[in-house]
Design a protein around this motif. Structure first.
Motif, mmCIF file in Angstrom:
data_model
loop_
_atom_site.group_PDB
_atom_site.id
_atom_site.type_symbol
_atom_site.label_atom_id
_atom_site.label_comp_id
_atom_site.label_asym_id
_atom_site.label_seq_id
_atom_site.Cartn_x
_atom_site.Cartn_y
_atom_site.Cartn_z
ATOM 1 N N LEU A 90 1.244 -1.121 0.100
ATOM 2 C CA LEU A 90 -0.137 0.374 -0.297
ATOM 3 C C LEU A 90 1.091 1.477 -0.017
ATOM 4 O O LEU A 90 1.019 2.101 -0.901
ATOM 5 N N ARG A 91 2.040 1.252 0.861
ATOM 6 C CA ARG A 91 2.913 2.658 0.792
ATOM 7 C C ARG A 91 3.562 2.698 -0.681
ATOM 8 O O ARG A 91 3.389 3.488 -0.683
ATOM 9 N N ARG A 92 3.648 1.332 -1.154
ATOM 10 C CA ARG A 92 4.427 1.407 -2.705
ATOM 11 C C ARG A 92 3.856 2.323 -3.800
ATOM 12 O O ARG A 92 3.631 3.326 -4.501
ATOM 13 N N SER A 93 2.155 1.516 -3.848
ATOM 14 C CA SER A 93 1.300 2.089 -3.742
ATOM 15 C C SER A 93 0.738 3.921 -3.764
ATOM 16 O O SER A 93 1.016 4.872 -4.720
ATOM 17 N N LEU A 94 1.064 4.174 -3.279
ATOM 18 C CA LEU A 94 0.632 5.546 -2.375
ATOM 19 C C LEU A 94 1.947 6.387 -2.952
ATOM 20 O O LEU A 94 1.429 7.662 -2.951
ATOM 21 N N SER A 95 2.848 5.804 -2.619
ATOM 22 C CA SER A 95 4.132 6.541 -2.880
ATOM 23 C C SER A 95 4.030 7.196 -4.600
ATOM 24 O O SER A 95 4.857 8.121 -4.802
ATOM 25 N N GLY A 96 4.467 5.950 -5.228
ATOM 26 C CA GLY A 96 4.130 5.943 -6.353
ATOM 27 C C GLY A 96 3.202 7.143 -6.986
ATOM 28 O O GLY A 96 3.774 7.468 -8.201
ATOM 29 N N ASN A 97 1.452 6.576 -6.758
ATOM 30 C CA ASN A 97 0.919 7.351 -6.592
ATOM 31 C C ASN A 97 0.943 9.084 -6.543
ATOM 32 O O ASN A 97 0.823 10.158 -7.190
ATOM 33 N N VAL A 98 1.249 9.372 -5.968
ATOM 34 C CA VAL A 98 1.705 10.512 -5.164
ATOM 35 C C VAL A 98 3.139 11.167 -5.955
ATOM 36 O O VAL A 98 3.515 12.447 -6.702
ATOM 37 N N CYS A 99 4.332 10.171 -6.006
ATOM 38 C CA CYS A 99 5.522 11.125 -7.262
ATOM 39 C C CYS A 99 4.470 11.525 -8.691
ATOM 40 O O CYS A 99 5.206 12.742 -9.363
ATOM 41 N N ALA A 100 3.649 10.473 -9.164
ATOM 42 C CA ALA A 100 3.818 10.627 -9.587
ATOM 43 C C ALA A 100 2.508 11.673 -10.352
ATOM 44 O O ALA A 100 2.522 13.230 -11.251
ATOM 45 N N ASN A 101 1.831 12.285 -9.578
ATOM 46 C CA ASN A 101 1.194 13.566 -9.487
ATOM 47 C C ASN A 101 2.087 14.864 -9.416
ATOM 48 O O ASN A 101 1.269 15.338 -9.608
ATOM 49 N N PHE A 102 3.373 14.494 -8.196
ATOM 50 C CA PHE A 102 3.990 15.401 -8.216
ATOM 51 C C PHE A 102 4.382 15.843 -9.884
ATOM 52 O O PHE A 102 4.896 17.312 -9.529
ATOM 53 N N LEU A 103 4.534 15.222 -10.571
ATOM 54 C CA LEU A 103 5.255 15.452 -11.513
ATOM 55 C C LEU A 103 4.296 16.010 -12.629
ATOM 56 O O LEU A 103 3.949 15.743 -14.190
ATOM 57 N N GLY A 104 3.145 15.744 -12.614
ATOM 58 C CA GLY A 104 1.340 16.353 -13.249
ATOM 59 C C GLY A 104 1.476 14.825 -14.534
ATOM 60 O O GLY A 104 0.579 15.876 -14.920
ATOM 61 N N LEU A 105 1.513 13.799 -14.494
ATOM 62 C CA LEU A 105 1.063 12.779 -15.092
ATOM 63 C C LEU A 105 0.013 11.948 -13.920
ATOM 64 O O LEU A 105 0.136 10.631 -13.410
ATOM 65 N N GLY A 106 -0.891 12.233 -14.567
ATOM 66 C CA GLY A 106 -2.397 11.871 -13.972
ATOM 67 C C GLY A 106 -2.748 10.358 -14.449
ATOM 68 O O GLY A 106 -2.804 9.737 -13.813
ATOM 69 N N ASN A 107 -2.302 10.339 -15.837
ATOM 70 C CA ASN A 107 -2.191 8.992 -15.679
ATOM 71 C C ASN A 107 -1.471 7.996 -15.523
ATOM 72 O O ASN A 107 -1.410 6.735 -16.297
ATOM 73 N N ALA A 108 -1.083 8.124 -15.322
ATOM 74 C CA ALA A 108 0.530 6.991 -14.722
ATOM 75 C C ALA A 108 0.745 7.539 -13.608
ATOM 76 O O ALA A 108 0.583 6.304 -13.042
ATOM 77 N N ALA A 109 -0.244 8.091 -12.814
ATOM 78 C CA ALA A 109 -0.391 7.816 -11.129
ATOM 79 C C ALA A 109 -2.151 7.066 -11.198
ATOM 80 O O ALA A 109 -2.150 6.549 -10.082
ATOM 81 N N THR A 110 -2.649 7.233 -12.097
ATOM 82 C CA THR A 110 -3.994 6.790 -12.202
ATOM 83 C C THR A 110 -4.279 4.875 -11.214
ATOM 84 O O THR A 110 -4.506 3.807 -10.550
ATOM 85 N N PRO A 111 -2.913 3.844 -12.494
ATOM 86 C CA PRO A 111 -2.774 2.640 -11.784
ATOM 87 C C PRO A 111 -2.395 2.777 -10.231
ATOM 88 O O PRO A 111 -3.371 2.034 -9.638
ATOM 89 N N MET A 112 -1.853 3.307 -9.841
ATOM 90 C CA MET A 112 -1.195 3.564 -8.867
ATOM 91 C C MET A 112 -2.678 3.471 -7.863
ATOM 92 O O MET A 112 -1.914 3.075 -6.770
ATOM 93 N N GLY A 113 -2.570 4.964 -8.553
ATOM 94 C CA GLY A 113 -3.624 5.688 -7.153
ATOM 95 C C GLY A 113 -5.665 4.207 -6.794
ATOM 96 O O GLY A 113 -5.881 3.631 -5.659
#
Length: 191
Positions: A90-113
């Motif tokens: 869960l922590r890995r998915s959350l951190s990946g989601n947050v990091c992708a959102n930091f870069l403005g990559l909502g399309n990459a953040a969605t699967p992790m979210g």
């Protein structure tokens, strides 16, 4: 059909109905045709930038940078999502989601979210943590809004990143207010 499908179908039906009542059927027909064409052209213009930044995000993940960021974000993620303290996936998915959102990559953040939301879902009901994830993912704090900059560049903007200060203020404000509201409503709902 889910509720949002009904809402969109209703909006579409109202639009068609009012355009026919007002005698603007031909204008609606032209707008649909040109809007569809412009949407396809815009999608093609920004696809290169989206692929580039998604690739950069994948390289950061393979190089272990996202794990380092996840480790740095661990105290913050643990405070917002207490179950992530004991659940490494869960922590890995959350951190990946947050990091992708930091870069403005909502399309990459969605699967992790989605992966994080599935791990948080219990008995088909939305927990407070799951609601906070949805709020945080929707507000998406962005330090480098790459997708928005790609859209701006594709439309001829000479300096597509000149919006950075406004993006920082609005994304931090919306995420902060959203999380505060989610906490407050979570407590109020249980009261």
């Amino acid at each position: 059909m889910d509720m949002m499908s009904w809402v969109w179908a209703g909006i579409l039906a109202l639009s068609i109905g009012f355009s026919l009542l007002m005698g603007n059927g031909s204008a609606l027909s032209g707008a649909i045709s040109s809007g569809a064409q412009e949407g396809i052209e815009l999608g093609l213009r920004i696809s290169g930038a989206i692929c580039l930044w998604s690739g950069v995000g994948k390289l950061l993940e393979l190089a272990g940078v996202t794990d380092l960021l996840g480790y740095a974000l661990r105290p913050l993620l643990g405070a917002i999502f207490p179950s992530s303290r004991s659940d490494r996936a869960l922590r890995r998915s959350l951190s990946g989601n947050v990091c992708a959102n930091f870069l403005g990559l909502g399309n990459a953040a969605t699967p992790m979210g989605i992966a994080a939301a599935r791990r948080m879902a219990r008995d088909g009901a939305a927990s407070d943590e799951l609601c906070r994830l949805i709020v945080l993912n929707t507000a998406s704090i962005q330090f480098l809004p790459t997708t928005v900059a790609a859209v701006r560049a594709s439309l001829g903007c000479a300096s597509p990143f000149d919006i950075l200060p406004a993006v920082w203020v609005t994304s931090l404000s919306s995420a902060g207010m959203g999380l505060l509201s989610a906490y407050a409503l979570g407590k109020l709902w249980r009261a």
